[in-house]
Scaffold this motif. Structure first.
Motif, PDB file in Angstrom:
ATOM      1  N   PHE A  37       0.826  -1.197   0.000  1.00  0.00           N
ATOM      2  CA  PHE A  37       0.000   0.000   0.000  1.00  0.00           C
ATOM      3  C   PHE A  37       0.863   1.251   0.000  1.00  0.00           C
ATOM      4  O   PHE A  37       1.975   1.248   0.523  1.00  0.00           O
ATOM      5  CB  PHE A  37      -0.945  -0.003   1.195  1.00  0.00           C
ATOM      6  N   PRO A  38       0.350   2.359  -0.551  1.00  0.00           N
ATOM      7  CA  PRO A  38       1.239   3.498  -0.828  1.00  0.00           C
ATOM      8  C   PRO A  38       1.524   4.401   0.365  1.00  0.00           C
ATOM      9  O   PRO A  38       2.613   4.964   0.433  1.00  0.00           O
ATOM     10  CB  PRO A  38       0.486   4.266  -1.912  1.00  0.00           C
ATOM     11  N   ASP A  39       0.598   4.594   1.284  1.00  0.00           N
ATOM     12  CA  ASP A  39       0.868   5.553   2.355  1.00  0.00           C
ATOM     13  C   ASP A  39       0.412   5.006   3.700  1.00  0.00           C
ATOM     14  O   ASP A  39      -0.120   3.899   3.791  1.00  0.00           O
ATOM     15  CB  ASP A  39       0.220   6.907   2.054  1.00  0.00           C
ATOM     16  N   LEU A  40       0.629   5.806   4.743  1.00  0.00           N
ATOM     17  CA  LEU A  40       0.437   5.314   6.107  1.00  0.00           C
ATOM     18  C   LEU A  40      -1.014   4.944   6.389  1.00  0.00           C
ATOM     19  O   LEU A  40      -1.283   3.922   7.015  1.00  0.00           O
ATOM     20  CB  LEU A  40       0.905   6.382   7.094  1.00  0.00           C
ATOM     21  N   LEU A  41      -1.956   5.755   5.916  1.00  0.00           N
ATOM     22  CA  LEU A  41      -3.345   5.509   6.283  1.00  0.00           C
ATOM     23  C   LEU A  41      -3.862   4.211   5.661  1.00  0.00           C
ATOM     24  O   LEU A  41      -4.579   3.446   6.324  1.00  0.00           O
ATOM     25  CB  LEU A  41      -4.208   6.698   5.859  1.00  0.00           C
ATOM     26  N   SER A  42      -3.494   3.939   4.421  1.00  0.00           N
ATOM     27  CA  SER A  42      -3.946   2.678   3.832  1.00  0.00           C
ATOM     28  C   SER A  42      -3.203   1.495   4.432  1.00  0.00           C
ATOM     29  O   SER A  42      -3.766   0.400   4.538  1.00  0.00           O
ATOM     30  CB  SER A  42      -3.788   2.717   2.319  1.00  0.00           C
ATOM     31  N   ARG A  43      -1.962   1.699   4.864  1.00  0.00           N
ATOM     32  CA  ARG A  43      -1.281   0.608   5.574  1.00  0.00           C
ATOM     33  C   ARG A  43      -1.943   0.329   6.917  1.00  0.00           C
ATOM     34  O   ARG A  43      -2.004  -0.817   7.364  1.00  0.00           O
ATOM     35  CB  ARG A  43       0.175   0.966   5.792  1.00  0.00           C
ATOM     36  N   MET A  44      -2.445   1.386   7.582  1.00  0.00           N
ATOM     37  CA  MET A  44      -3.171   1.157   8.833  1.00  0.00           C
ATOM     38  C   MET A  44      -4.412   0.315   8.598  1.00  0.00           C
ATOM     39  O   MET A  44      -4.783  -0.517   9.431  1.00  0.00           O
ATOM     40  CB  MET A  44      -3.574   2.492   9.454  1.00  0.00           C
ATOM     41  N   HIS A  45      -5.082   0.541   7.457  1.00  0.00           N
ATOM     42  CA  HIS A  45      -6.251  -0.271   7.127  1.00  0.00           C
ATOM     43  C   HIS A  45      -5.882  -1.746   7.053  1.00  0.00           C
ATOM     44  O   HIS A  45      -6.597  -2.600   7.582  1.00  0.00           O
ATOM     45  CB  HIS A  45      -6.833   0.223   5.797  1.00  0.00           C
ATOM     46  N   ALA A  46      -4.762  -2.061   6.432  1.00  0.00           N
ATOM     47  CA  ALA A  46      -4.365  -3.466   6.322  1.00  0.00           C
ATOM     48  C   ALA A  46      -3.912  -4.020   7.662  1.00  0.00           C
ATOM     49  O   ALA A  46      -4.131  -5.187   7.952  1.00  0.00           O
ATOM     50  CB  ALA A  46      -3.246  -3.609   5.290  1.00  0.00           C
ATOM     51  N   ALA A  47      -3.307  -3.176   8.493  1.00  0.00           N
ATOM     52  CA  ALA A  47      -2.693  -3.680   9.720  1.00  0.00           C
ATOM     53  C   ALA A  47      -3.706  -4.133  10.754  1.00  0.00           C
ATOM     54  O   ALA A  47      -3.366  -4.892  11.650  1.00  0.00           O
ATOM     55  CB  ALA A  47      -1.804  -2.601  10.329  1.00  0.00           C
TER      56      ALA A  47
END
Lengths: 134, 92
Positions: A37-47
Motif C-alpha cells: 500500500f502506498p501511504d500510512l493511512l492505507s497501511r493502517m487499514h491493512a494492519a
C-alpha cells in the motif's frame, strides 16, 4: 489428513483447523498490505486485520481445541481488551500521521479533520498576534 | 491433521513476519515502522495461539492476554512524541 467426520470431535477439529488457517492468512494479508500500500493511512487499514478478526479466529480455535468451558471467559477477556486498545493506538498513529503529513491527499475522498486543524491554527494565530488576541 | 495445520500456519506466519520486518527496515517514516511493529506483535500473538491450539495446552494464555492489554502503549507513546523532521513534507 482425512478427518473422521462421523462424530463431533472430527467436526470440531475440522472447524478449528479452518479457523487457524484463515487466521494465519489474515496475518499474511496484513503483511502484504504493509508492503504494497502506498501511504500510512492505507497501511493502517491493512494492519488491523490480524489484530481483530485474526485474533478472534485463533482464540476461537483454542477454545474449540481445549474442549472445556472455563477457558472461554479468558479468551473473551483477551479479545475484548484487544478491541478496546487497538482503536486507541490507531487513533494516535493516524492523528500523528496526519499532522506530519504522511498521507497522499489525492487518495482521500473526505477529509473531515482539515476544518478542525484550520480552525485551531487560525485561533492560535489570532491569540499570538498582539492586537487581536484576548 | 493438526500437524498439517501446524506446518501450513508456520509457513504463513513466517512469510507474514518477514513482510512486517521488511516494512520495519524499509518503512519511509517512523510511524510506518511503529505500525509494522504492531503487526509483528499481532503475528507473534497469533503464533502463540496456534501453538496452544495445536498442542492443547494453555501455558501462553496469560502472555496473549498481556499482549492484548498493554500492546498498544508502545505505538501510542511513539505517536505522541513523533515530529516531522523532513524538509519537504509531501512525500511519504
Amino acid at each position: 489428513m482425512n478427518p473422521d467426520l462421523s462424530g463431533p470431535d472430527g467436526w470440531i477439529d475440522a472447524v478449528s483447523a479452518v479457523f487457524m488457517v484463515v487466521g494465519a492468512l489474515l496475518s499474511l494479508g496484513a503483511a502484504i498490505g504493509l508492503l504494497r500500500f502506498p501511504d500510512l493511512l492505507s497501511r493502517m487499514h491493512a494492519a488491523t486485520k490480524p489484530q481483530v478478526l485474526g485474533l478472534f479466529l485463533l482464540l476461537a480455535a483454542i477454545g474449540l481445541q481445549m474442549r472445556t468451558w472455563w477457558v472461554w471467559p479468558v479468551l473473551a477477556v483477551a479479545w475484548i481488551f484487544q478491541l478496546l486498545t487497538v482503536p486507541v493506538s490507531a487513533h494516535m498513529v493516524g492523528r500523528a500521521g496526519y499532522r506530519t503529513k504522511h498521507l497522499h491527499r489525492e487518495l482521500l475522498t473526505a477529509d473531515e479533520l482539515e476544518a478542525v486543524v484550520q480552525k485551531a491554527a487560525a485561533e492560535a494565530a489570532r491569540k499570538d498576534s498582539p492586537d487581536g488576541g484576548g | 491433521m493438526m500437524h498439517v495445520v501446524l506446518a501450513v500456519t508456520a509457513v504463513i506466519f513466517s512469510l507474514a513476519a518477514a513482510g512486517a520486518i521488511m516494512r520495519i527496515s524499509r518503512g519511509p517514516s517512523l510511524l510506518d515502522r511503529v505500525l509494522a511493529a504492531d503487526v509483528l506483535l499481532a503475528i507473534l500473538a497469533g503464533a502463540l495461539c496456534i501453538d496452544m491450539a495445536v498442542n492443547r495446552h494453555l501455558n501462553n494464555l496469560m502472555l496473549v492476554v498481556a499482549i492484548s492489554i498493554i500492546g498498544f502503549i508502545g505505538s501510542v507513546t511513539v505517536a505522541r512524541f513523533v515530529a516531522d523532521r523532513r524538509v519537504k513534507p509531501d512525500e511519504s
